[in-house]
Design a protein around this motif. Structure first.
Motif, PDB file in Angstrom:
ATOM      1  N   LEU A 292     -42.185  31.626 105.281  1.00 12.22           N
ATOM      2  CA  LEU A 292     -40.775  31.742 104.923  1.00 12.22           C
ATOM      3  C   LEU A 292     -39.883  31.274 106.060  1.00 12.22           C
ATOM      4  N   LEU A 293     -40.223  31.662 107.274  1.00 12.60           N
ATOM      5  CA  LEU A 293     -39.451  31.195 108.421  1.00 12.60           C
ATOM      6  C   LEU A 293     -39.506  29.678 108.528  1.00 12.60           C
TER       7      LEU A 293
ATOM      8  N   ALA B  78     -35.617  26.745 107.978  1.00  9.35           N
ATOM      9  CA  ALA B  78     -34.958  25.819 108.905  1.00  9.35           C
ATOM     10  C   ALA B  78     -34.133  26.545 109.956  1.00  9.35           C
ATOM     11  N   GLY B  79     -34.481  27.804 110.219  1.00  7.42           N
ATOM     12  CA  GLY B  79     -33.785  28.550 111.253  1.00  7.42           C
ATOM     13  C   GLY B  79     -32.436  29.083 110.834  1.00  7.42           C
ATOM     14  N   THR B  80     -32.159  29.114 109.540  1.00 10.32           N
ATOM     15  CA  THR B  80     -30.879  29.619 109.047  1.00 10.32           C
ATOM     16  C   THR B  80     -31.070  30.960 108.350  1.00 10.32           C
ATOM     17  N   ARG B  81     -29.989  31.704 108.239  1.00 14.74           N
ATOM     18  CA  ARG B  81     -30.024  33.032 107.636  1.00 14.74           C
ATOM     19  C   ARG B  81     -30.419  32.941 106.167  1.00 14.74           C
TER      20      ARG B  81
ATOM     21  N   ALA C 151     -34.271  40.397 111.973  1.00 15.85           N
ATOM     22  CA  ALA C 151     -34.628  40.478 113.393  1.00 15.85           C
ATOM     23  C   ALA C 151     -34.997  39.126 113.985  1.00 15.85           C
ATOM     24  N   LEU C 152     -35.547  38.227 113.171  1.00 15.10           N
ATOM     25  CA  LEU C 152     -36.099  36.985 113.703  1.00 15.10           C
ATOM     26  C   LEU C 152     -35.159  35.789 113.575  1.00 15.10           C
ATOM     27  N   LEU C 153     -34.262  35.808 112.595  1.00 12.78           N
ATOM     28  CA  LEU C 153     -33.346  34.685 112.408  1.00 12.78           C
ATOM     29  C   LEU C 153     -32.001  34.980 113.068  1.00 12.78           C
ATOM     30  N   PRO C 154     -31.264  33.953 113.456  1.00 16.47           N
ATOM     31  CA  PRO C 154     -29.989  34.176 114.142  1.00 16.47           C
ATOM     32  C   PRO C 154     -28.961  34.822 113.224  1.00 16.47           C
TER      33      PRO C 154
ATOM     34  N   ILE D  10     -39.464  31.684 118.460  1.00 20.80           N
ATOM     35  CA  ILE D  10     -39.792  32.924 117.750  1.00 20.80           C
ATOM     36  C   ILE D  10     -41.254  33.286 117.986  1.00 20.80           C
ATOM     37  N   TYR D  11     -42.126  32.294 117.886  1.00 19.01           N
ATOM     38  CA  TYR D  11     -43.554  32.534 118.105  1.00 19.01           C
ATOM     39  C   TYR D  11     -43.802  33.107 119.500  1.00 19.01           C
ATOM     40  N   ASP D  12     -43.189  32.490 120.511  1.00 14.76           N
ATOM     41  CA  ASP D  12     -43.396  32.955 121.884  1.00 14.76           C
ATOM     42  C   ASP D  12     -42.815  34.348 122.086  1.00 14.76           C
TER      43      ASP D  12
END
Length: 350
Positions: A196-197, A201-204, A222-225, A337-339
């Motif tokens: 899903l992440l 594309a890094g969007t909400r 928690a993970l997306l901006p 995010i992975y790191d």
């Protein structure tokens, strides 16, 4: 149907089996108690990745070789075993004996650390690895170099269509007695969250209320901006109305591995049928105030639904393993995010 036989002497090593998709929780470690059997009776799955020892640390493998193996972010170690190991339930294995010198385990059973620990009873050839230690799903893994698949019974199992699944297979409830989230749910959501992440594309992402929000919403927050949602998430599959959405959670067929085809405009994120069906059709009966009281002689035959002790936590190991095997993790925002999760695996939402 397929029967496994010893590649050395030809002895039969299993009952007739049908192939199904590799379970999403195949590598899951959960809790400190004994888990159930990984595979359903008379089914097997094939692991496309290397399985078992020897294990090679990341520093020895390096990024280039890892990418050739389908791993695109650093992991602790990579298996140097054979690809194509077949996994099945221990009760479906025939004609094997334990190898005493390879009985390594952590606590309550065998964990496979020493390689194949089952031998063909007829010729003594090491053929399989049994795993049944605490925290691990019980399974037997056949070494692809030591066994061969032969045609079994001529009758092939009938593939159940989507409507029959909806009618006859309601899925696995999300909460176990007395109130723990089911480990299959934690693994399935962990794997789906990684995918899903990748398509976000890094969007909400806006998430529908209910069980989808309980299992995915906190993790996405928690993970997306921060910011207003750009994409929307919805369930799509048999028995549900077609909706306009950016990302669709779709079911994976438990027999064929086929994914339900979402609307053409949506990115599909698959979930095992047994989890998806509960998300789609579960209706919680929540306690609400009512007028008056029940008669003294009334008896209810429907116990209250189980409620979890705490917030849902996706399986962090399954999440990271899935994410490391997606090409999209090479994008800087997703690699960050992975790191971050790798460095703090017990921080929210995990």
């Amino acid at each position: 149907m397929t029967v496994f036989a010893c590649a050395g002497c030809g002895a039969t090593l299993s009952v007739p089996m049908s192939r199904v998709p590799l379970p999403v929780h195949v590598d899951q470690r959960y809790g400190h108690g004994l888990l159930g059997v990984l595979m359903e009776p008379r089914t097997y799955a094939v692991n496309p990745d290397p399985f078992g020892p020897p294990w090679r640390p990341w520093a020895e493998v390096g990024a280039a070789e890892a990418e050739a193996c389908g791993v695109y972010a650093p992991v602790g170690a990579l298996s140097g075993g054979s690809r194509g190991a077949a996994v099945l339930a221990p009760g479906d294995v025939r004609g094997t004996v334990f190898i005493p010198a390879r009985s390594g385990g952590l606590c309550c059973g065998l964990d496979g650390r020493d390689g194949p620990n089952l031998a063909c009873a007829q010729c003594g050839r090491p053929v399989a690895t049994r795993i049944d230690d605490c925290s691990l799903w019980q399974a037997v893994w056949f070494d692809p170099a030591a066994v061969r698949r032969v045609a079994g019974a001529a009758v092939r199992p009938q593939t159940v269509d989507w409507e029959a699944l909806r009618r006859d297979r309601p899925g696995v409830p999300p909460v176990e007695p007395p109130g723990q989230w089911h480990p299959l749910w934690e693994a399935a959501v962990g794997a789906a969250l990684a995918r899903l992440l990748a398509v976000s594309a890094g969007t909400r992402v806006a998430v529908p209320d209910g069980l989808v929000a309980d299992t995915f919403g906190r993790a996405l927050d928690a993970l997306l901006p921060p910011g207003p949602p750009v994409k929307t998430l919805a369930l799509a599959g048999p028995g549900l109305p077609t909706v306009s959405t950016s990302i669709a959670l779709v079911p994976q067929h438990p027999q064929t591995g086929e994914h339900w085809a979402p609307p053409v405009t949506a990115d599909a994120v698959p979930l095992p049928w047994d989890v998806w069906a509960q998300l789609a059709f579960r209706h919680d009966r929540r306690s609400v105030p009512g007028a008056g009281t029940m008669p003294a002689d009334a008896r209810r035959d429907d116990p209250s639904p189980l409620t979890p002790f705490g917030l849902f936590r996706p399986d962090v190991a399954v999440f990271l393993s899935t994410l490391a095997r997606l090409r999209e993790v090479r994008q800087p925002w997703l690699r960050a995010i992975y790191d971050r999760v790798t460095g703090h695996p017990y921080a929210g939402p995990f």
